[in-house]
Design a protein around this motif. Structure first.
Motif, PDB file in Angstrom:
ATOM      1  N   SER A 131       6.388 -14.538  21.914  1.00 25.98           N
ATOM      2  CA  SER A 131       5.417 -15.426  21.262  1.00 25.98           C
ATOM      3  C   SER A 131       4.464 -14.615  20.392  1.00 25.98           C
ATOM      4  O   SER A 131       3.987 -13.556  20.801  1.00 25.98           O
ATOM      5  CB  SER A 131       4.617 -16.203  22.311  1.00 25.98           C
TER       6      SER A 131
ATOM      7  N   VAL B  17       5.512 -19.381  17.972  1.00 26.00           N
ATOM      8  CA  VAL B  17       4.942 -19.671  19.298  1.00 26.00           C
ATOM      9  C   VAL B  17       4.982 -21.180  19.532  1.00 26.00           C
ATOM     10  O   VAL B  17       4.872 -21.964  18.586  1.00 26.00           O
ATOM     11  CB  VAL B  17       3.491 -19.136  19.409  1.00 26.00           C
TER      12      VAL B  17
ATOM     13  N   ILE C  66       3.255 -24.509  21.056  1.00 24.16           N
ATOM     14  CA  ILE C  66       1.905 -25.008  21.334  1.00 24.16           C
ATOM     15  C   ILE C  66       2.072 -26.324  22.098  1.00 24.16           C
ATOM     16  O   ILE C  66       2.522 -27.323  21.522  1.00 24.16           O
ATOM     17  CB  ILE C  66       1.118 -25.306  20.032  1.00 24.16           C
TER      18      ILE C  66
HETATM   19  C1  LIG Z   1       5.823 -25.975  26.853  1.00 25.80           C
HETATM   20  C2  LIG Z   1       5.068 -24.755  26.417  1.00 25.80           C
HETATM   21  C3  LIG Z   1       3.763 -24.886  25.968  1.00 25.80           C
HETATM   22  C4  LIG Z   1       3.069 -23.764  25.491  1.00 25.80           C
HETATM   23  N1  LIG Z   1       1.815 -23.943  24.983  1.00 25.80           N
HETATM   24  C5  LIG Z   1       1.177 -22.886  24.434  1.00 25.80           C
HETATM   25  C6  LIG Z   1      -0.076 -23.069  23.783  1.00 25.80           C
HETATM   26  O1  LIG Z   1      -0.625 -24.165  23.707  1.00 25.80           O
HETATM   27  N2  LIG Z   1      -0.652 -21.983  23.219  1.00 25.80           N
HETATM   28  C7  LIG Z   1      -0.077 -20.741  23.252  1.00 25.80           C
HETATM   29  O2  LIG Z   1      -0.673 -19.807  22.702  1.00 25.80           O
HETATM   30  N3  LIG Z   1       1.109 -20.530  23.860  1.00 25.80           N
HETATM   31  C8  LIG Z   1       1.757 -21.575  24.449  1.00 25.80           C
HETATM   32  N4  LIG Z   1       2.995 -21.394  25.007  1.00 25.80           N
HETATM   33  C9  LIG Z   1       3.618 -20.051  24.991  1.00 25.80           C
HETATM   34  C10 LIG Z   1       3.571 -19.381  26.344  1.00 25.80           C
HETATM   35  O3  LIG Z   1       2.245 -18.976  26.632  1.00 25.80           O
HETATM   36  C11 LIG Z   1       4.511 -18.143  26.319  1.00 25.80           C
HETATM   37  O4  LIG Z   1       5.829 -18.593  26.084  1.00 25.80           O
HETATM   38  C12 LIG Z   1       4.445 -17.347  27.604  1.00 25.80           C
HETATM   39  O5  LIG Z   1       3.201 -16.689  27.715  1.00 25.80           O
HETATM   40  C13 LIG Z   1       5.574 -16.317  27.714  1.00 25.80           C
HETATM   41  O6  LIG Z   1       5.520 -15.402  26.610  1.00 25.80           O
HETATM   42  P1  LIG Z   1       6.746 -15.232  25.588  1.00 25.80           P
HETATM   43  O7  LIG Z   1       6.940 -16.545  24.868  1.00 25.80           O
HETATM   44  O8  LIG Z   1       6.322 -14.138  24.655  1.00 25.80           O
HETATM   45  O9  LIG Z   1       7.965 -14.877  26.366  1.00 25.80           O
HETATM   46  C14 LIG Z   1       3.688 -22.478  25.515  1.00 25.80           C
HETATM   47  C15 LIG Z   1       5.002 -22.369  25.979  1.00 25.80           C
HETATM   48  C16 LIG Z   1       5.690 -23.489  26.401  1.00 25.80           C
HETATM   49  C17 LIG Z   1       7.120 -23.337  26.858  1.00 25.80           C
END
Ligand SMILES: Cc1cc2nc3c(=O)[nH]c(=O)nc-3n(C[C@H](O)[C@H](O)[C@H](O)COP(=O)(O)O)c2cc1C
Length: 197
Positions: free
Chosen positions: A24, A160, A162
């Motif tokens: 992300s 990423v 959200i």
């Molecule tokens: C359904 C879902 C909602 C998420 N919502 C947010 C968000 O609102 N803001 C954000 O910064 N990251 C969000 N994320 C990203 C997660 O924080 C992130 O995937 C997690 O920390 C793992 O890190 P990676 O994606 O680098 O593997 C979301 C991920 C998912 C699957």
């Protein structure tokens, strides 16, 4: 920019490589994306890959296709039309700041060159599958999102998910069709300075 260039169906990065490197990104450089990149990302989400049946890059329960993609660009908001692989104008102007505010003030989104709102018309699927259809629709949104994340990675872009936002505010700001509900937002952009990531 309603006319999108044709997407590439061959890339230089393997699926495995995109999977192992995807992370992300919340630090975008505020550079606009090219029409080619925008085209590729939307096509990866739900481009048509078998025209005779309208089948797409992601599977859909009973081919009911409940999902729509709304593309938010600096110049305006558009709805992606998979049938023609084009953008349909929804509104002009930059809504990224207002949208970020509705996403619990996640203002890093304002530097993303493309924000995609994955929205669903649940009735398309629940009219066939009843309550179980709700599960199918939400699963389908996840398929679309992962396709977009892997495509962004293959293009060398950051992305990423959200999920933290006010549903009603997002629907109003983006001007979703009345039948559509926002399920997930994906921000994509040129990566900024790694040290701030
Ligand atoms: C359904 C879902 C909602 C998420 N919502 C947010 C968000 O609102 N803001 C954000 O910064 N990251 C969000 N994320 C990203 C997660 O924080 C992130 O995937 C997690 O920390 C793992 O890190 P990676 O994606 O680098 O593997 C979301 C991920 C998912 C699957």
């Amino acid at each position: 920019m309603p006319e999108l260039p044709q997407p590439d169906t061959k890339g230089h990065i393997s699926v495995e490589s995109a999977l192992v490197t995807r992370r992300s990104c919340r630090n975008f450089s505020n550079q606009p994306l090219s029409e080619k990149q925008i085209s590729q990302l939307l096509w990866a989400g739900q481009g048509i890959t078998y025209a005779p049946r309208g089948f797409r890059t992601a599977p859909s329960a009973g081919a009911t296709f409940p999902i729509s993609l709304y593309a938010i660009l600096p110049e305006g908001t558009f709805k992606y039309d998979p049938q023609t692989h084009n953008l349909i104008a929804v509104q002009t102007g930059d809504i990224r700041h207002t949208l970020a505010a509705a996403c619990l003030e996640q203002f890093f989104m304002t530097s993303a060159g493309l924000i995609i709102v994955i929205a669903a018309n649940f009735k398309r699927t629940t009219s066939r599958y009843g309550q179980r259809g709700k599960r199918y629709v939400i699963l389908e949104a996840g398929h679309f999102a992962e396709n977009i994340f892997l495509q962004a990675q293959a293009l060398g872009l950051g992305s990423v998910a959200i999920g933290a936002y006010d549903d009603k505010k997002v629907a109003k700001i983006v001007k979703l069709d009345e039948t559509d509900e926002p399920l997930l937002i994906v921000a994509i952009g040129v990566k900024g300075d790694e040290t701030n990531a």
